[in-house]
Design an enzyme around this catalytic site. Structure first.
Site, PDB file in Angstrom:
ATOM      1  N   ALA A 273      11.005  60.227  43.794  1.00  0.00           N
ATOM      2  CA  ALA A 273       9.684  59.837  43.286  1.00  0.00           C
ATOM      3  C   ALA A 273       9.662  59.922  41.756  1.00  0.00           C
ATOM      4  O   ALA A 273       8.715  60.397  41.161  1.00  0.00           O
ATOM      5  CB  ALA A 273       8.611  60.732  43.897  1.00  0.00           C
TER       6      ALA A 273
ATOM      7  N   ASP B  82      11.983  46.779  35.424  1.00  0.00           N
ATOM      8  CA  ASP B  82      12.501  47.262  36.721  1.00  0.00           C
ATOM      9  C   ASP B  82      11.689  46.654  37.863  1.00  0.00           C
ATOM     10  O   ASP B  82      12.219  46.403  38.951  1.00  0.00           O
ATOM     11  CB  ASP B  82      12.361  48.794  36.835  1.00  0.00           C
ATOM     12  CG  ASP B  82      13.422  49.539  36.038  1.00  0.00           C
ATOM     13  OD1 ASP B  82      14.461  48.948  35.720  1.00  0.00           O
ATOM     14  OD2 ASP B  82      13.185  50.728  35.734  1.00  0.00           O
TER      15      ASP B  82
ATOM     16  N   SER C 271      24.605  48.768  30.537  1.00  0.00           N
ATOM     17  CA  SER C 271      23.750  47.866  29.748  1.00  0.00           C
ATOM     18  C   SER C 271      24.397  47.384  28.445  1.00  0.00           C
ATOM     19  O   SER C 271      24.241  46.203  28.098  1.00  0.00           O
ATOM     20  CB  SER C 271      22.398  48.517  29.473  1.00  0.00           C
ATOM     21  OG  SER C 271      21.690  48.615  30.682  1.00  0.00           O
TER      22      SER C 271
ATOM     23  N   GLY D  79      22.279  48.512  43.623  1.00  0.00           N
ATOM     24  CA  GLY D  79      21.321  48.111  42.583  1.00  0.00           C
ATOM     25  C   GLY D  79      21.906  47.288  41.438  1.00  0.00           C
ATOM     26  O   GLY D  79      21.236  47.118  40.420  1.00  0.00           O
TER      27      GLY D  79
ATOM     28  N   LYS E 133      10.416  57.374  30.163  1.00  0.00           N
ATOM     29  CA  LYS E 133       9.695  56.170  30.633  1.00  0.00           C
ATOM     30  C   LYS E 133       8.179  56.347  30.554  1.00  0.00           C
ATOM     31  O   LYS E 133       7.453  55.384  30.352  1.00  0.00           O
ATOM     32  CB  LYS E 133      10.101  55.842  32.075  1.00  0.00           C
ATOM     33  CG  LYS E 133      11.465  55.189  32.168  1.00  0.00           C
ATOM     34  CD  LYS E 133      11.796  54.753  33.571  1.00  0.00           C
ATOM     35  CE  LYS E 133      13.114  54.005  33.599  1.00  0.00           C
ATOM     36  NZ  LYS E 133      13.549  53.615  34.924  1.00  0.00           N
TER      37      LYS E 133
END
Ligand code: NAP
Length: 282
Positions: A130, A106, A19, A244, A68
């Site tokens: 998950a 996302d 990033s 990704g 998050k």
């Protein structure tokens, strides 16, 4: 004289991330006096860090593992972002109109890239993992797919996601399974890896060759390495696949838009991302 605005990635640990290269290339291309940094903040220091953003001249952050969910209580959600309360995953925060607002880029990033590869409508989907990213992935797919089977080593995490999806999409079938075999990949159209397994050379391959088939689309959220063992196996059996990196680009362009209000220079950002990969893998 204006003071340079600071943006960055908040997480713990913050490993090598693509990033900074992507966002700093964008600031530079648009001649914005800003810098994107990495902020590795220990859990016991999170509260103080969040309280010191103004002092540090920080105007926006991406948020990754394990924060998050935790940053939710620190931000306000716009009317359009209210559903993030249920998703419990924020990956972008921005200081706007005197308050901190939370978003999840996302979701749009994954949605856009998966659609470029396969139409998820009515597809049968298996998800490995998950965590925070799986929350975005399952939210996107539950509005499109026929059903989702989900596996995580921690069954409670899969159950939490299943409960979230059932609340948001009543009647949608999401099944929590106890083993990778029970994902029944031979019946599935789409397999998503939303675990970090595959980032390290020493990581095991989670699926066996005989579980895959050539009509399966395999999507690995990992982008470094660009071809994980899972994707190599998909290639071997003749399945279509994607990593990704484009999802990272799309979530990054959306974050940039939130922070600056400007149209992100997508080509510049894509080139910067590709330069982060070893030359032989571009
Ligand atoms: P996370 O919150 O840590 O979630 C990963 C989940 O996978 C955790 O629940 C973890 O369980 C589970 N897991 C670990 N090993 C497993 C195994 N062997 N079998 C089944 N489940 C396993 O991480 P995340 O934020 O969701 O990210 C997941 C991956 O997606 C990472 O590689 C990340 O870099 C990538 N990602 C990519 C993008 C992109 O833009 N391309 C965006 C977001 C994330 P434990 O916690 O118990 O280990």
């Amino acid at each position: 004289m204006t003071c340079r605005k600071i943006y960055g990635l908040l997480g713990y640990p913050v490993k090598h991330s693509f990033s900074p290269a992507m966002q700093n290339a964008a600031f530079s291309a648009l001649e914005i006096d800003a810098e994107y940094r990495l902020f590795e903040v220990r859990p016991e220091e999170l509260e103080d860090f969040l309280g010191s953003l103004a002092k540090r001249n920080i105007y926006g952050l991406n948020v990754t593992v394990p924060y998050k969910e935790k940053v939710l209580k620190f931000v306000s959600l716009d009317k359009e972002s209210c559903y993030l309360k249920q998703i419990q995953a924020i990956n972008t925060i921005v200081f706007q109109d005197g308050i901190w607002k939370g978003f999840n880029t996302d979701i749009a990033g994954f949605f856009r890239h998966i659609q470029e590869n396969i139409d998820p409508a009515n597809k049968r989907v298996a998800v490995l993992g998950a965590g925070g990213a799986a929350r975005a992935v399952t939210y996107v797919l539950a509005s499109q797919a026929r059903d989702i089977f989900i596996y995580d080593i921690d069954r409670r995490k899969s159950e939490d996601i299943a409960a979230m999806i059932k609340k948001l999409f009543s009647g949608f079938e999401i099944k929590v399974v106890n083993t990778i075999e029970q994902l029944c990949l031979r019946d599935k159209d789409l397999l998503i890896n939303a675990t970090p397994i595959g980032m390290k050379e020493t990581d095991p391959l989670l699926v066996k060759e005989e579980m895959l088939h050539k009509d399966l689309f395999v999507y690995d959220l990992i982008y470094n390495p660009p071809e994980t063992k899972l994707l190599s196996l998909a290639k071997k059996v003749g399945a279509r696949y994607a990593n990704g990196l484009k999802m990272l680009l799309y979530q990054g362009t959306d974050s940039f838009r939130h922070w600056t209000g400007k149209e992100p220079p997508r080509d510049v950002m894509w080139q910067a991302l590709q330069k982060e990969l070893p030359e032989c893998q571009r």
